[in-house]
Design a protein around this motif. Structure first.
Motif, PDB file in Angstrom:
ATOM      1  N   LEU A 129       5.273   2.742 -10.991  1.00 27.86           N
ATOM      2  CA  LEU A 129       5.914   3.479  -9.906  1.00 27.86           C
ATOM      3  C   LEU A 129       7.124   4.239 -10.433  1.00 27.86           C
ATOM      4  O   LEU A 129       8.155   3.647 -10.754  1.00 27.86           O
ATOM      5  CB  LEU A 129       6.338   2.513  -8.787  1.00 27.86           C
ATOM      6  CG  LEU A 129       7.201   3.088  -7.663  1.00 27.86           C
ATOM      7  CD1 LEU A 129       6.513   4.260  -6.977  1.00 27.86           C
ATOM      8  CD2 LEU A 129       7.554   1.997  -6.654  1.00 27.86           C
ATOM      9  N   ALA A 130       6.995   5.553 -10.528  1.00 31.07           N
ATOM     10  CA  ALA A 130       8.117   6.402 -10.923  1.00 31.07           C
ATOM     11  C   ALA A 130       9.015   6.620  -9.717  1.00 31.07           C
ATOM     12  O   ALA A 130       8.562   7.111  -8.678  1.00 31.07           O
ATOM     13  CB  ALA A 130       7.607   7.736 -11.456  1.00 31.07           C
ATOM     14  N   GLY A 131      10.281   6.248  -9.851  1.00 33.46           N
ATOM     15  CA  GLY A 131      11.208   6.345  -8.729  1.00 33.46           C
ATOM     16  C   GLY A 131      11.362   5.039  -7.980  1.00 33.46           C
ATOM     17  O   GLY A 131      11.784   5.024  -6.819  1.00 33.46           O
ATOM     18  N   ALA A 132      11.056   3.930  -8.644  1.00 38.84           N
ATOM     19  CA  ALA A 132      11.073   2.621  -7.977  1.00 38.84           C
ATOM     20  C   ALA A 132      12.452   2.223  -7.477  1.00 38.84           C
ATOM     21  O   ALA A 132      12.575   1.462  -6.515  1.00 38.84           O
ATOM     22  CB  ALA A 132      10.531   1.549  -8.929  1.00 38.84           C
ATOM     23  N   SER A 133      13.506   2.720  -8.111  1.00 38.17           N
ATOM     24  CA  SER A 133      14.854   2.307  -7.720  1.00 38.17           C
ATOM     25  C   SER A 133      15.433   3.163  -6.597  1.00 38.17           C
ATOM     26  O   SER A 133      16.524   2.891  -6.106  1.00 38.17           O
ATOM     27  CB  SER A 133      15.788   2.350  -8.935  1.00 38.17           C
ATOM     28  OG  SER A 133      15.834   3.663  -9.478  1.00 38.17           O
ATOM     29  N   GLY A 134      14.710   4.215  -6.189  1.00 36.46           N
ATOM     30  CA  GLY A 134      15.179   5.053  -5.093  1.00 36.46           C
ATOM     31  C   GLY A 134      14.954   4.406  -3.739  1.00 36.46           C
ATOM     32  O   GLY A 134      14.329   3.343  -3.636  1.00 36.46           O
ATOM     33  N   ASP A 151      -3.398   0.679 -13.819  1.00 40.26           N
ATOM     34  CA  ASP A 151      -4.564   1.183 -13.090  1.00 40.26           C
ATOM     35  C   ASP A 151      -4.231   2.456 -12.320  1.00 40.26           C
ATOM     36  O   ASP A 151      -5.042   3.380 -12.242  1.00 40.26           O
ATOM     37  CB  ASP A 151      -5.069   0.119 -12.108  1.00 40.26           C
ATOM     38  CG  ASP A 151      -5.480  -1.167 -12.809  1.00 40.26           C
ATOM     39  OD1 ASP A 151      -6.313  -1.093 -13.733  1.00 40.26           O
ATOM     40  OD2 ASP A 151      -4.957  -2.226 -12.435  1.00 40.26           O
ATOM     41  N   THR A 152      -3.032   2.472 -11.730  1.00 37.13           N
ATOM     42  CA  THR A 152      -2.614   3.582 -10.884  1.00 37.13           C
ATOM     43  C   THR A 152      -1.167   3.932 -11.188  1.00 37.13           C
ATOM     44  O   THR A 152      -0.346   3.053 -11.474  1.00 37.13           O
ATOM     45  CB  THR A 152      -2.751   3.214  -9.390  1.00 37.13           C
ATOM     46  OG1 THR A 152      -4.137   3.069  -9.072  1.00 37.13           O
ATOM     47  CG2 THR A 152      -2.152   4.276  -8.481  1.00 37.13           C
ATOM     48  N   VAL A 153      -0.852   5.213 -11.100  1.00 36.40           N
ATOM     49  CA  VAL A 153       0.531   5.681 -11.238  1.00 36.40           C
ATOM     50  C   VAL A 153       0.937   6.340  -9.929  1.00 36.40           C
ATOM     51  O   VAL A 153       0.182   7.145  -9.369  1.00 36.40           O
ATOM     52  CB  VAL A 153       0.665   6.681 -12.404  1.00 36.40           C
ATOM     53  CG1 VAL A 153       2.060   7.287 -12.431  1.00 36.40           C
ATOM     54  CG2 VAL A 153       0.360   5.996 -13.735  1.00 36.40           C
ATOM     55  N   VAL A 154       2.102   5.980  -9.430  1.00 33.07           N
ATOM     56  CA  VAL A 154       2.640   6.563  -8.199  1.00 33.07           C
ATOM     57  C   VAL A 154       3.892   7.350  -8.555  1.00 33.07           C
ATOM     58  O   VAL A 154       4.805   6.827  -9.203  1.00 33.07           O
ATOM     59  CB  VAL A 154       2.976   5.482  -7.154  1.00 33.07           C
ATOM     60  CG1 VAL A 154       3.632   6.109  -5.921  1.00 33.07           C
ATOM     61  CG2 VAL A 154       1.717   4.719  -6.753  1.00 33.07           C
ATOM     62  N   LEU A 155       3.931   8.602  -8.141  1.00 35.28           N
ATOM     63  CA  LEU A 155       5.075   9.469  -8.416  1.00 35.28           C
ATOM     64  C   LEU A 155       5.898   9.645  -7.148  1.00 35.28           C
ATOM     65  O   LEU A 155       5.516  10.362  -6.232  1.00 35.28           O
ATOM     66  CB  LEU A 155       4.587  10.829  -8.927  1.00 35.28           C
ATOM     67  CG  LEU A 155       5.636  11.926  -9.160  1.00 35.28           C
ATOM     68  CD1 LEU A 155       6.788  11.414 -10.005  1.00 35.28           C
ATOM     69  CD2 LEU A 155       4.989  13.145  -9.794  1.00 35.28           C
ATOM     70  N   ALA A 156       7.030   8.939  -7.099  1.00 38.37           N
ATOM     71  CA  ALA A 156       7.922   9.030  -5.935  1.00 38.37           C
ATOM     72  C   ALA A 156       9.353   9.273  -6.385  1.00 38.37           C
ATOM     73  O   ALA A 156      10.301   8.906  -5.696  1.00 38.37           O
ATOM     74  CB  ALA A 156       7.837   7.755  -5.103  1.00 38.37           C
TER      75      ALA A 156
END
Length: 303
Positions: free
Chosen positions: A9-14, A62-67
């Motif tokens: 998860l990119a942006g997990a700390s937001g 398995d999956t990448v999430v861009l947030a």
């Protein structure tokens, strides 16, 4: 693509990222955060391609999430969006390369309803069949819209990845609404008269649950509008926040007085009615709060 996935998860700390982490974890997935801070399992800057690839070397997801977002507070001027525009393009390019390096199969990317274009859409209810990323009316607006357009194109055209885009409305809720309370308390947040203009909203918890639904049920190559069922003017929303939390009613000013806040001025001149019927139908997702009035009441009750 259902449960027990390993997710980057990119942006997990937001603000949104923290809600997404909770929603994915509750759904049975293992989440690893990607970001610059030390709390992330993968510590890297999306804008630094080489460092990012080194950071994911030998890792599998398995999956990448861009947030991820470059915004630290609400954008008021056009220049406040420049860093986020760059992140939407270059950061997406770099993350797609990193996703492939980890063997990921799916990419879920955050997008925004403003990609349908700023301005007055009248009574037309926007669906995913409407054009996304039309030419901006000004050079500055084209910069913002182009960044959203290109981000989605990159997501859908990423070879070897099942790309999905979630087009969110304006965020509010836990961790988001809190930021404007001190401004309302001091009467430092003026609003322009809505004059019939409305915008789509989405509670942050509902937005996160939509991400979890897209991870598991989203169709590759598809975009989904993620909004609640009750469009509301920006000023009306801010007044609802003040009323719910017992704060002074914000000052109302003519819209032209907001011109120095160039980006906010454009947003406040926009009218959008957006349907999330496709997301409700295909993802099995329904907003827990059909209106921001409901969400704000729940936020106050939990305070």
């Amino acid at each position: 693509m259902t449960t027990n996935q390993s997710i980057l998860l990119a942006g997990a700390s937001g603000v949104l990222g923290r809600h997404i982490t909770r929603a994915l974890t509750d759904a049975g997935h293992k989440v690893t955060g990607l970001g610059r801070g030390p709390a992330n399992g993968v510590q890297a800057d999306l804008m630094d391609r080489d460092a990012l690839l080194r950071a994911v070397d030998g890792r599998h997801f398995d999956t990448v999430v861009l947030a991820a977002t470059a915004l630290r507070k609400a954008p008021l001027r056009h220049r406040d969006m420049h860093e986020t525009n760059a992140l939407r393009i270059d950061g997406t390019v770099h993350l797609i390369e990193a996703a492939r390096a980890t063997g990921a199969r799916r990419l879920v990317a955050e997008s925004m309803v403003f990609g349908y274009g700023y301005g007055d859409h009248g009574d037309h209810v926007i669906t995913e069949d409407d054009t996304f990323g039309p030419q901006g009316a000004t050079a500055q607006l084209e910069q913002h819209i182009a960044a959203m357009r290109i981000k989605e194109q990159l997501t859908f055209e990423a070879t070897g990845l099942e790309g999905i885009a979630l087009r969110f409305g304006l965020f509010y809720g836990p961790g988001g609404t809190d930021a404007i309370l001190p401004m309302l308390r001091k009467r430092q947040l003026p609003v322009a008269d809505d004059q019939g203009r409305v915008l789509p909203w989405i509670d942050l918890v509902d937005a996160a649950s939509a991400v979890a639904a897209a991870v598991e049920h989203g169709r590759p190559g598809q975009a989904y509008n993620i909004v609640d069922r009750t469009p509301l003017g920006f000023a009306a929303h801010v007044r609802a926040v003040a009323q719910q939390f017992g704060l002074p009613k914000p000052m109302t000013v003519p819209l032209w007085m907001m011109k120095p806040m160039s980006y906010a001025h454009v947003m406040m001149r926009t009218t959008m009615r957006v349907s999330a019927a496709k997301a409700e139908r295909e993802l099995g997702w329904t907003p827990a709060y059909p209106s921001s009035h409901d969400g704000l009441a729940a936020l106050k009750a939990a305070a």
